[in-house]
Enzyme design. Structure first.
Site, PDB file in Angstrom:
ATOM      1  N   ASP A 180     -35.486  -7.775  -0.925  1.00 26.71           N
ATOM      2  CA  ASP A 180     -34.231  -7.103  -0.613  1.00 26.71           C
ATOM      3  C   ASP A 180     -33.181  -8.209  -0.390  1.00 26.71           C
ATOM      4  OD1 ASP A 180     -32.369  -5.110   0.314  1.00 26.71           O
ATOM      5  OD2 ASP A 180     -32.846  -5.732   2.368  1.00 26.71           O
ATOM      6  N   LEU A 181     -31.914  -7.880  -0.540  1.00 30.04           N
ATOM      7  CA  LEU A 181     -30.868  -8.901  -0.363  1.00 30.04           C
ATOM      8  C   LEU A 181     -30.233  -8.855   1.033  1.00 30.04           C
ATOM      9  CD1 LEU A 181     -28.925 -11.060  -1.812  1.00 30.04           C
ATOM     10  CD2 LEU A 181     -27.349  -9.141  -1.935  1.00 30.04           C
ATOM     11  N   ASP A 182     -29.531  -7.725   1.299  1.00 32.78           N
ATOM     12  CA  ASP A 182     -28.738  -7.627   2.534  1.00 32.78           C
ATOM     13  C   ASP A 182     -29.650  -7.595   3.761  1.00 32.78           C
ATOM     14  OD1 ASP A 182     -26.207  -7.362   1.174  1.00 32.78           O
ATOM     15  OD2 ASP A 182     -26.771  -5.319   0.665  1.00 32.78           O
ATOM     16  N   THR A 195     -25.585 -10.282   5.064  1.00 27.38           N
ATOM     17  CA  THR A 195     -24.522  -9.361   4.658  1.00 27.38           C
ATOM     18  C   THR A 195     -24.713  -7.969   5.250  1.00 27.38           C
ATOM     19  OG1 THR A 195     -25.793  -9.389   2.617  1.00 27.38           O
ATOM     20  CG2 THR A 195     -23.595 -10.384   2.540  1.00 27.38           C
ATOM     21  N   LYS A 216     -28.919   1.131   6.794  1.00 26.71           N
ATOM     22  CA  LYS A 216     -29.462  -0.040   6.100  1.00 26.71           C
ATOM     23  C   LYS A 216     -30.304   0.393   4.900  1.00 26.71           C
ATOM     24  CE  LYS A 216     -29.473  -3.405   9.858  1.00 26.71           C
ATOM     25  NZ  LYS A 216     -30.304  -4.198  10.787  1.00 26.71           N
ATOM     26  N   ARG A 233     -24.085   3.274  -1.329  1.00 26.89           N
ATOM     27  CA  ARG A 233     -22.721   3.405  -0.790  1.00 26.89           C
ATOM     28  C   ARG A 233     -22.325   4.856  -0.511  1.00 26.89           C
ATOM     29  NH1 ARG A 233     -18.285   0.418  -4.309  1.00 26.89           N
ATOM     30  NH2 ARG A 233     -19.886  -1.211  -4.241  1.00 26.89           N
ATOM     31  N   SER A 252     -32.362  -4.541  -4.657  1.00 23.82           N
ATOM     32  CA  SER A 252     -31.243  -4.252  -3.745  1.00 23.82           C
ATOM     33  C   SER A 252     -30.563  -2.932  -4.077  1.00 23.82           C
ATOM     34  CB  SER A 252     -30.211  -5.385  -3.833  1.00 23.82           C
ATOM     35  OG  SER A 252     -29.069  -5.053  -3.069  1.00 23.82           O
ATOM     36  N   ALA A 253     -30.063  -2.271  -3.038  1.00 23.62           N
ATOM     37  CA  ALA A 253     -29.310  -1.026  -3.215  1.00 23.62           C
ATOM     38  C   ALA A 253     -27.828  -1.299  -3.461  1.00 23.62           C
ATOM     39  CB  ALA A 253     -29.459  -0.162  -1.965  1.00 23.62           C
ATOM     40  N   SER A 254     -27.454  -2.581  -3.458  1.00 25.29           N
ATOM     41  CA  SER A 254     -26.030  -2.928  -3.495  1.00 25.29           C
ATOM     42  C   SER A 254     -25.525  -3.224  -4.898  1.00 25.29           C
ATOM     43  CB  SER A 254     -25.783  -4.152  -2.610  1.00 25.29           C
ATOM     44  OG  SER A 254     -24.469  -4.634  -2.821  1.00 25.29           O
ATOM     45  N   ASN A 278     -22.995  -4.995  -5.284  1.00 29.34           N
ATOM     46  CA  ASN A 278     -22.469  -6.362  -5.149  1.00 29.34           C
ATOM     47  C   ASN A 278     -23.573  -7.426  -5.185  1.00 29.34           C
ATOM     48  OD1 ASN A 278     -19.535  -5.849  -4.599  1.00 29.34           O
ATOM     49  ND2 ASN A 278     -20.398  -4.653  -2.923  1.00 29.34           N
ATOM     50  N   LYS A 319     -33.207   3.887  -2.234  1.00 29.80           N
ATOM     51  CA  LYS A 319     -34.194   3.844  -1.152  1.00 29.80           C
ATOM     52  C   LYS A 319     -33.909   5.003  -0.186  1.00 29.80           C
ATOM     53  CE  LYS A 319     -33.852  -1.169  -1.554  1.00 29.80           C
ATOM     54  NZ  LYS A 319     -33.387  -2.441  -0.956  1.00 29.80           N
ATOM     55  N   GLU A 368     -38.359  -6.421   3.165  1.00 27.33           N
ATOM     56  CA  GLU A 368     -37.265  -5.524   3.552  1.00 27.33           C
ATOM     57  C   GLU A 368     -36.894  -5.619   5.027  1.00 27.33           C
ATOM     58  OE1 GLU A 368     -35.108  -3.232   2.955  1.00 27.33           O
ATOM     59  OE2 GLU A 368     -35.347  -2.893   0.820  1.00 27.33           O
ATOM     60  N   ASP A 369     -35.614  -5.425   5.324  1.00 24.21           N
ATOM     61  CA  ASP A 369     -35.194  -5.341   6.735  1.00 24.21           C
ATOM     62  C   ASP A 369     -34.858  -3.907   7.128  1.00 24.21           C
ATOM     63  OD1 ASP A 369     -32.832  -5.217   5.157  1.00 24.21           O
ATOM     64  OD2 ASP A 369     -31.657  -5.622   6.961  1.00 24.21           O
TER      65      ASP A 369
HETATM   66  C1  BG6 Z   1     -27.731  -2.133   0.792  1.00 25.32           C
HETATM   67  C2  BG6 Z   1     -27.245  -2.229   2.220  1.00 25.32           C
HETATM   68  O1  BG6 Z   1     -28.382  -3.309   0.427  1.00 25.32           O
HETATM   69  O2  BG6 Z   1     -26.634  -1.911  -0.109  1.00 25.32           O
HETATM   70  C3  BG6 Z   1     -26.406  -1.019   2.592  1.00 25.32           C
HETATM   71  O3  BG6 Z   1     -28.362  -2.332   3.084  1.00 25.32           O
HETATM   72  C4  BG6 Z   1     -25.283  -0.842   1.571  1.00 25.32           C
HETATM   73  O4  BG6 Z   1     -25.885  -1.197   3.887  1.00 25.32           O
HETATM   74  C5  BG6 Z   1     -25.884  -0.728   0.173  1.00 25.32           C
HETATM   75  O5  BG6 Z   1     -24.519   0.331   1.865  1.00 25.32           O
HETATM   76  C6  BG6 Z   1     -24.840  -0.524  -0.921  1.00 25.32           C
HETATM   77  O6  BG6 Z   1     -24.063  -1.670  -1.074  1.00 25.32           O
HETATM   78  P1  BG6 Z   1     -22.760  -1.762  -1.973  1.00 25.32           P
HETATM   79  O7  BG6 Z   1     -22.458  -3.239  -1.988  1.00 25.32           O
HETATM   80  O8  BG6 Z   1     -23.126  -1.254  -3.338  1.00 25.32           O
HETATM   81  O9  BG6 Z   1     -21.715  -0.939  -1.338  1.00 25.32           O
HETATM   82 MG    MG Z   2     -31.514  -4.854   3.611  1.00 30.16          MG
END
Ligand code: BG6
Ligand code: MG
Length: 228
Positions: free
Chosen positions: A11-13, A19, A47, A51, A118-120, A122, A149, A173-174
């Site tokens: 996992d990233l964040d 982050t 977490k 988004r 990662s779910a992000s 970014n 997730k 994972e955190d």
């Molecule tokens: C996850 C974070 O990695 O990414 C969440 O734990 C976050 O807190 C999610 O909302 C989505 O990220 P992003 O950057 O696409 O808004």
């Molecule tokens: Mg995380």
């Protein structure tokens, strides 16, 4: 013969870099503008959650708010992301959490493949800012999955892309949702953080400095017979 894993999925964040804190601060700022307040305890639920789903959970905190259209929610989510982008602007390799680069090096030296889960949206940009992209054989971010997730899709997508069987994978994972996703994928879960949120992890460490490659392998081997 001792069973050795073939893939680590990170996992990233909150695992590779802190982050997770910036997501919290950005959501909190947006929520305050809407007259909603939430604390770190509630934030644990956000977490690992993508988004739009995070926004829905925050809006549910105040049932007296008028219903927002999809377009309005898109605007709110974009605003949160703008706050987040400001916070991550200065992210650089000094923001890699303790123990992570040592773990990635040991991982690579052992010829065990490395993926991001990662779910992000970014995530790839942040990995670049940290100078870590070169370690990774495959990246899964929000754009590659339909179900976020705690659905296992983030983790199974990485394993499928690298053609590795799920019980040969270890996920780190955190978040509670992330650990649940790894477990549902029939992979070995390593939780980083507090037992209050992550008691379902197969192996739990307090913080990233305790993520030692050999220890993870040892714990995995103890449990792998049960996963098979
Ligand atoms: C996850 C974070 O990695 O990414 C969440 O734990 C976050 O807190 C999610 O909302 C989505 O990220 P992003 O950057 O696409 O808004
Ligand atoms: Mg995380």
């Amino acid at each position: 013969m001792t069973h050795y894993p073939k893939l680590f999925i990170y996992d990233l964040d909150g695992v590779i870099t802190d982050t997770a804190e910036f997501h919290f601060l950005a959501w909190q700022k947006l929520a305050e503008e809407l007259g909603i307040s939430f604390d770190r305890q509630f934030n644990e639920q956000l977490k690992g959650i993508n988004r739009m789903d995070s926004l829905d959970r925050i809006l549910e905190l105040d049932p007296s708010l008028p219903a927002f259209s999809f377009e309005e929610k898109e605007k709110l989510a974009t605003r949160k992301n703008e706050y987040y982008l400001e916070l991550i602007e200065s992210v650089n390799p000094s923001h890699i959490l303790p123990g992570i680069e040592t773990l990635l090096k040991a991982n690579k030296d052992s010829n065990v493949k490395i993926a991001l889960g990662s779910a992000s949206k970014n995530a790839p940009a942040i990995l670049d800012k940290l100078g870590l992209t070169g370690y990774f054989d495959y990246l899964v971010d929000a754009s590659k999955v339909e179900k976020g997730k705690p659905d296992p899709e983030t983790f199974t997508t990485a394993a499928d892309a690298l053609e590795i069987a799920y019980p040969d994978c270890i996920g780190i994972e955190d978040s509670a949702a992330g650990v649940e996703a790894i477990n549902k994928a029939n992979m070995f879960s390593v939780g980083v953080g507090d037992a209050a949120h992550l008691s379902h992890a197969h192996y739990l460490v307090e913080d990233t400095s305790a993520l030692i490659f050999e220890n993870i392998i040892e714990q995995y081997q103890k449990a792998s017979l049960k996963l098979k």
